[in-house]
Design a protein around this motif. Structure first.
Motif, PDB file in Angstrom:
ATOM      1  N   GLY A   1       0.811  -1.208   0.000  1.00 47.64           N
ATOM      2  CA  GLY A   1       0.000   0.000   0.000  1.00 47.64           C
ATOM      3  C   GLY A   1       0.844   1.256   0.000  1.00 47.64           C
ATOM      4  O   GLY A   1       0.532   2.231  -0.701  1.00 47.64           O
ATOM      5  N   GLN A   2       1.918   1.242   0.778  1.00 48.05           N
ATOM      6  CA  GLN A   2       2.811   2.408   0.827  1.00 48.05           C
ATOM      7  C   GLN A   2       3.476   2.649  -0.527  1.00 48.05           C
ATOM      8  O   GLN A   2       3.614   3.795  -0.965  1.00 48.05           O
ATOM      9  CB  GLN A   2       3.875   2.193   1.902  1.00 48.05           C
TER      10      GLN A   2
ATOM     11  N   GLN B   1       1.282   4.584  -2.970  1.00 47.81           N
ATOM     12  CA  GLN B   1       0.818   5.941  -2.660  1.00 47.81           C
ATOM     13  C   GLN B   1       1.329   6.968  -3.657  1.00 47.81           C
ATOM     14  O   GLN B   1       0.657   7.961  -3.937  1.00 47.81           O
ATOM     15  CB  GLN B   1       1.194   6.314  -1.235  1.00 47.81           C
ATOM     16  N   GLU B   2       2.526   6.766  -4.201  1.00 47.36           N
ATOM     17  CA  GLU B   2       3.014   7.728  -5.189  1.00 47.36           C
ATOM     18  C   GLU B   2       2.145   7.713  -6.441  1.00 47.36           C
ATOM     19  O   GLU B   2       1.920   8.756  -7.067  1.00 47.36           O
ATOM     20  CB  GLU B   2       4.469   7.450  -5.557  1.00 47.36           C
TER      21      GLU B   2
ATOM     22  N   VAL C   1      -1.080   6.941  -6.410  1.00 52.82           N
ATOM     23  CA  VAL C   1      -2.317   7.596  -5.988  1.00 52.82           C
ATOM     24  C   VAL C   1      -2.135   9.112  -6.022  1.00 52.82           C
ATOM     25  O   VAL C   1      -2.982   9.841  -6.563  1.00 52.82           O
ATOM     26  CB  VAL C   1      -2.712   7.138  -4.565  1.00 52.82           C
ATOM     27  N   ASP C   2      -1.032   9.591  -5.459  1.00 52.40           N
ATOM     28  CA  ASP C   2      -0.774  11.038  -5.439  1.00 52.40           C
ATOM     29  C   ASP C   2      -0.677  11.602  -6.854  1.00 52.40           C
ATOM     30  O   ASP C   2      -1.216  12.691  -7.143  1.00 52.40           O
ATOM     31  CB  ASP C   2       0.518  11.326  -4.677  1.00 52.40           C
TER      32      ASP C   2
ATOM     33  N   THR D   1     -11.783   8.781   1.511  1.00 56.64           N
ATOM     34  CA  THR D   1     -10.888   7.628   1.347  1.00 56.64           C
ATOM     35  C   THR D   1     -11.185   6.571   2.401  1.00 56.64           C
ATOM     36  O   THR D   1     -11.349   6.893   3.586  1.00 56.64           O
ATOM     37  CB  THR D   1      -9.411   8.063   1.463  1.00 56.64           C
TER      38      THR D   1
ATOM     39  N   THR E   1      -9.683   2.777   3.696  1.00 59.02           N
ATOM     40  CA  THR E   1      -8.578   1.819   3.599  1.00 59.02           C
ATOM     41  C   THR E   1      -8.864   0.618   4.483  1.00 59.02           C
ATOM     42  O   THR E   1      -9.333   0.790   5.624  1.00 59.02           O
ATOM     43  CB  THR E   1      -7.251   2.471   4.043  1.00 59.02           C
TER      44      THR E   1
ATOM     45  N   GLU F   1      -7.735   0.079  -0.930  1.00 63.69           N
ATOM     46  CA  GLU F   1      -8.022   1.493  -0.687  1.00 63.69           C
ATOM     47  C   GLU F   1      -9.015   1.982  -1.738  1.00 63.69           C
ATOM     48  O   GLU F   1      -8.877   1.668  -2.926  1.00 63.69           O
ATOM     49  CB  GLU F   1      -6.742   2.330  -0.752  1.00 63.69           C
TER      50      GLU F   1
END
Length: 200
Positions: free
Chosen positions: A88-89, A92-93, A95-96, A111, A113, A131
């Protein structure tokens, strides 16, 4: 099984013939032959099977255990994310980038999760990251599709882009996860594979 089917009926027929006193000499010979054949089947097939079958079961169990250990070793060696949270981490890039591309204001997002537990094909316990990001009606769906399609098609060799039935999907192989945009719901979905881990 074939040996039993061949010898047992012959033995029964021979015993019946002796009991009814029909062709006693031939029946006696046939009964002896069938008896010897049945004994051979028992000694050569049935008795060894009591040793072979448990051994096969133990071999299968050892193979399955080795498969589970190999799967965990791959995780420890760094082949993919070490956990669902790590997957998931790593996503995140992406997603951003998608949110920036769609010009979505953080205050307008909703959001959710969560994670889901399961079992891999090898039998290890595993957990998947999920997510959901609801973009809201202020985000135009037609322009969102065009922007995401263009950006995701231009991603690196470590990704794969798919489009089907109003869904755009980018698979990120190093993260063992995907990010999808669903036109009907106008939302982004992040989902990882079920990442195995050693149970305590």
């Amino acid at each position: 099984m074939i040996g039993l089917l061949a010898t047992v009926p012959a033995l029964i027929a021979g015993i019946r013939a002796l009991r009814d006193r029909v062709l006693e000499v031939a029946a006696s010979g046939a009964t002896v032959v069938a008896g010897v054949g049945l004994l051979a089947v028992v000694l050569l097939v049935i008795v060894p099977s009591f040793e072979i079958l448990p051994k096969s079961a133990r071999d299968a169990e050892r193979y399955e255990q080795q498969q589970r250990l190999d799967e965990l070793d791959d995780i420890d060696a760094g082949f993919g994310p070490g956990s669902a949270e790590e997957a998931g981490q790593e996503m995140q890039e992406y997603v951003d980038d998608a949110l920036q591309l769609l010009e979505v204001a953080p205050r307008t997002m909703r959001t959710t999760t969560w994670s889901k537990s399961g079992t891999t094909a090898a039998g290890n316990t595993c957990r998947a990251f999920h997510e959901r990001i609801r973009l809201g009606d202020q985000v135009d769906r037609s322009s969102s599709a065009e922007r995401l399609r263009t950006a995701w098609k231009a991603e690196s060799d470590h990704t794969s882009f798919f489009e089907r039935n109003g869904v755009l999907e980018l698979s990120v192989h190093p993260a063992a996860a995907t990010i999808s945009w669903i036109r009907a719901d106008n939302q982004l979905i992040v989902e990882s594979d079920c990442i195995p881990y050693a149970a305590p």
